[in-house]
Design a protein around this motif. Structure first.
Motif, PDB file in Angstrom:
ATOM      1  N   GLN A  10       0.830  -1.199   0.000  1.00  0.00           N
ATOM      2  CA  GLN A  10       0.000   0.000   0.000  1.00  0.00           C
ATOM      3  C   GLN A  10       0.866   1.251   0.000  1.00  0.00           C
ATOM      4  O   GLN A  10       0.587   2.210  -0.729  1.00  0.00           O
ATOM      5  CB  GLN A  10      -0.935  -0.004   1.204  1.00  0.00           C
ATOM      6  CG  GLN A  10      -2.021  -1.044   1.110  1.00  0.00           C
ATOM      7  CD  GLN A  10      -2.875  -1.138   2.361  1.00  0.00           C
ATOM      8  OE1 GLN A  10      -2.517  -0.618   3.408  1.00  0.00           O
ATOM      9  NE2 GLN A  10      -4.008  -1.817   2.243  1.00  0.00           N
ATOM     10  N   ILE A  13       2.389   1.711  -3.483  1.00  0.00           N
ATOM     11  CA  ILE A  13       1.404   2.212  -4.449  1.00  0.00           C
ATOM     12  C   ILE A  13       1.174   3.700  -4.263  1.00  0.00           C
ATOM     13  O   ILE A  13       1.101   4.453  -5.237  1.00  0.00           O
ATOM     14  CB  ILE A  13       0.087   1.418  -4.345  1.00  0.00           C
ATOM     15  CG1 ILE A  13       0.308   0.010  -4.896  1.00  0.00           C
ATOM     16  CG2 ILE A  13      -1.045   2.110  -5.089  1.00  0.00           C
ATOM     17  CD1 ILE A  13      -0.847  -0.926  -4.684  1.00  0.00           C
ATOM     18  N   ALA A  16       4.057   5.432  -5.722  1.00  0.00           N
ATOM     19  CA  ALA A  16       4.065   5.312  -7.183  1.00  0.00           C
ATOM     20  C   ALA A  16       3.067   6.254  -7.839  1.00  0.00           C
ATOM     21  O   ALA A  16       3.269   6.670  -8.981  1.00  0.00           O
ATOM     22  CB  ALA A  16       3.773   3.870  -7.591  1.00  0.00           C
ATOM     23  N   ARG A  17       1.989   6.592  -7.145  1.00  0.00           N
ATOM     24  CA  ARG A  17       0.972   7.489  -7.723  1.00  0.00           C
ATOM     25  C   ARG A  17       1.547   8.851  -8.071  1.00  0.00           C
ATOM     26  O   ARG A  17       1.160   9.449  -9.053  1.00  0.00           O
ATOM     27  CB  ARG A  17      -0.191   7.657  -6.760  1.00  0.00           C
ATOM     28  CG  ARG A  17      -1.107   6.498  -6.777  1.00  0.00           C
ATOM     29  CD  ARG A  17      -2.384   6.745  -6.029  1.00  0.00           C
ATOM     30  NE  ARG A  17      -3.161   5.520  -6.055  1.00  0.00           N
ATOM     31  CZ  ARG A  17      -3.753   4.989  -5.026  1.00  0.00           C
ATOM     32  NH1 ARG A  17      -3.712   5.599  -3.859  1.00  0.00           N
ATOM     33  NH2 ARG A  17      -4.416   3.862  -5.138  1.00  0.00           N
ATOM     34  N   GLN A  20       5.499  10.348 -11.894  1.00  0.00           N
ATOM     35  CA  GLN A  20       5.090  10.447 -13.289  1.00  0.00           C
ATOM     36  C   GLN A  20       6.280  10.379 -14.245  1.00  0.00           C
ATOM     37  O   GLN A  20       6.143  10.591 -15.434  1.00  0.00           O
ATOM     38  CB  GLN A  20       4.328  11.760 -13.514  1.00  0.00           C
ATOM     39  CG  GLN A  20       3.061  11.859 -12.694  1.00  0.00           C
ATOM     40  CD  GLN A  20       2.061  10.780 -13.040  1.00  0.00           C
ATOM     41  OE1 GLN A  20       1.855  10.459 -14.201  1.00  0.00           O
ATOM     42  NE2 GLN A  20       1.431  10.208 -12.020  1.00  0.00           N
ATOM     43  N   CYS A  47       1.363  -1.635 -19.124  1.00  0.00           N
ATOM     44  CA  CYS A  47       1.633  -0.848 -17.914  1.00  0.00           C
ATOM     45  C   CYS A  47       2.474   0.370 -18.297  1.00  0.00           C
ATOM     46  O   CYS A  47       3.676   0.256 -18.523  1.00  0.00           O
ATOM     47  CB  CYS A  47       2.350  -1.689 -16.873  1.00  0.00           C
ATOM     48  SG  CYS A  47       1.403  -3.121 -16.349  1.00  0.00           S
ATOM     49  N   ASP A  49       2.781   3.282 -16.499  1.00  0.00           N
ATOM     50  CA  ASP A  49       3.397   4.016 -15.391  1.00  0.00           C
ATOM     51  C   ASP A  49       3.688   3.053 -14.246  1.00  0.00           C
ATOM     52  O   ASP A  49       3.298   1.893 -14.274  1.00  0.00           O
ATOM     53  CB  ASP A  49       2.513   5.180 -14.930  1.00  0.00           C
ATOM     54  CG  ASP A  49       1.123   4.756 -14.519  1.00  0.00           C
ATOM     55  OD1 ASP A  49       0.964   3.600 -14.087  1.00  0.00           O
ATOM     56  OD2 ASP A  49       0.207   5.567 -14.626  1.00  0.00           O
ATOM     57  N   ARG A  50       4.402   3.543 -13.261  1.00  0.00           N
ATOM     58  CA  ARG A  50       4.863   2.696 -12.165  1.00  0.00           C
ATOM     59  C   ARG A  50       3.708   2.117 -11.347  1.00  0.00           C
ATOM     60  O   ARG A  50       3.753   0.961 -10.931  1.00  0.00           O
ATOM     61  CB  ARG A  50       5.802   3.507 -11.275  1.00  0.00           C
ATOM     62  CG  ARG A  50       6.484   2.684 -10.241  1.00  0.00           C
ATOM     63  CD  ARG A  50       7.572   3.482  -9.543  1.00  0.00           C
ATOM     64  NE  ARG A  50       7.721   2.973  -8.203  1.00  0.00           N
ATOM     65  CZ  ARG A  50       7.881   3.697  -7.130  1.00  0.00           C
ATOM     66  NH1 ARG A  50       7.944   4.995  -7.223  1.00  0.00           N
ATOM     67  NH2 ARG A  50       7.992   3.142  -5.957  1.00  0.00           N
ATOM     68  N   GLU A  51       2.673   2.899 -11.138  1.00  0.00           N
ATOM     69  CA  GLU A  51       1.537   2.408 -10.350  1.00  0.00           C
ATOM     70  C   GLU A  51       0.868   1.211 -11.026  1.00  0.00           C
ATOM     71  O   GLU A  51       0.600   0.195 -10.381  1.00  0.00           O
ATOM     72  CB  GLU A  51       0.512   3.517 -10.127  1.00  0.00           C
ATOM     73  CG  GLU A  51      -0.671   3.062  -9.301  1.00  0.00           C
ATOM     74  CD  GLU A  51      -1.725   4.136  -9.124  1.00  0.00           C
ATOM     75  OE1 GLU A  51      -2.703   3.851  -8.413  1.00  0.00           O
ATOM     76  OE2 GLU A  51      -1.596   5.238  -9.690  1.00  0.00           O
ATOM     77  N   SER A  52       0.604   1.299 -12.319  1.00  0.00           N
ATOM     78  CA  SER A  52      -0.044   0.188 -13.007  1.00  0.00           C
ATOM     79  C   SER A  52       0.880  -1.028 -13.102  1.00  0.00           C
ATOM     80  O   SER A  52       0.418  -2.166 -13.017  1.00  0.00           O
ATOM     81  CB  SER A  52      -0.540   0.604 -14.388  1.00  0.00           C
ATOM     82  OG  SER A  52       0.526   0.986 -15.216  1.00  0.00           O
ATOM     83  N   LEU A  55       0.714  -2.656  -9.613  1.00  0.00           N
ATOM     84  CA  LEU A  55      -0.548  -3.373  -9.446  1.00  0.00           C
ATOM     85  C   LEU A  55      -0.581  -4.654 -10.279  1.00  0.00           C
ATOM     86  O   LEU A  55      -1.079  -5.686  -9.830  1.00  0.00           O
ATOM     87  CB  LEU A  55      -1.719  -2.464  -9.805  1.00  0.00           C
ATOM     88  CG  LEU A  55      -1.997  -1.336  -8.818  1.00  0.00           C
ATOM     89  CD1 LEU A  55      -3.023  -0.369  -9.391  1.00  0.00           C
ATOM     90  CD2 LEU A  55      -2.462  -1.890  -7.484  1.00  0.00           C
ATOM     91  N   ASP A  67       8.163  -3.979  -4.599  1.00  0.00           N
ATOM     92  CA  ASP A  67       8.091  -2.728  -5.362  1.00  0.00           C
ATOM     93  C   ASP A  67       8.447  -3.004  -6.813  1.00  0.00           C
ATOM     94  O   ASP A  67       8.904  -4.096  -7.156  1.00  0.00           O
ATOM     95  CB  ASP A  67       9.059  -1.693  -4.775  1.00  0.00           C
ATOM     96  CG  ASP A  67       8.668  -0.257  -5.125  1.00  0.00           C
ATOM     97  OD1 ASP A  67       7.710  -0.063  -5.896  1.00  0.00           O
ATOM     98  OD2 ASP A  67       9.328   0.668  -4.628  1.00  0.00           O
TER      99      ASP A  67
END
Length: 69
Positions: A10, A13, A16-17, A20, A47, A49-52, A55, A67
């Protein structure tokens, strides 16, 4: 399928949000870092970006993922 996130996932994530810097077009190469210290490469065209990417790795490998970079 529901994925349960660990507290460390969590936090990763959330971090990572705001990141950019790694939005890409075409094939992307990500390094997955696991909780046991091992690393693996993930190649994907989905994917951007890092967030996707994080996930996606969590969906595939579950609680083993620490990570993605």
């Amino acid at each position: 399928m529901a994925v349960t996130l660990t507290p460390e996932q969590q936090e990763a994530i959330i971090a990572a949000r705001g990141d950019q810097s790694r939005q890409m077009d075409g094939m992307a190469k990500w390094e997955i870092m696991f909780t046991d210290g091992k690393h693996s490469t993930m190649l994907t065209d989905q994917c951007r970006d890092r967030e996707s990417a994080l996930l996606g790795a969590i969906e595939r490998f579950g609680a083993k993922v620490k990570d993605v970079r």
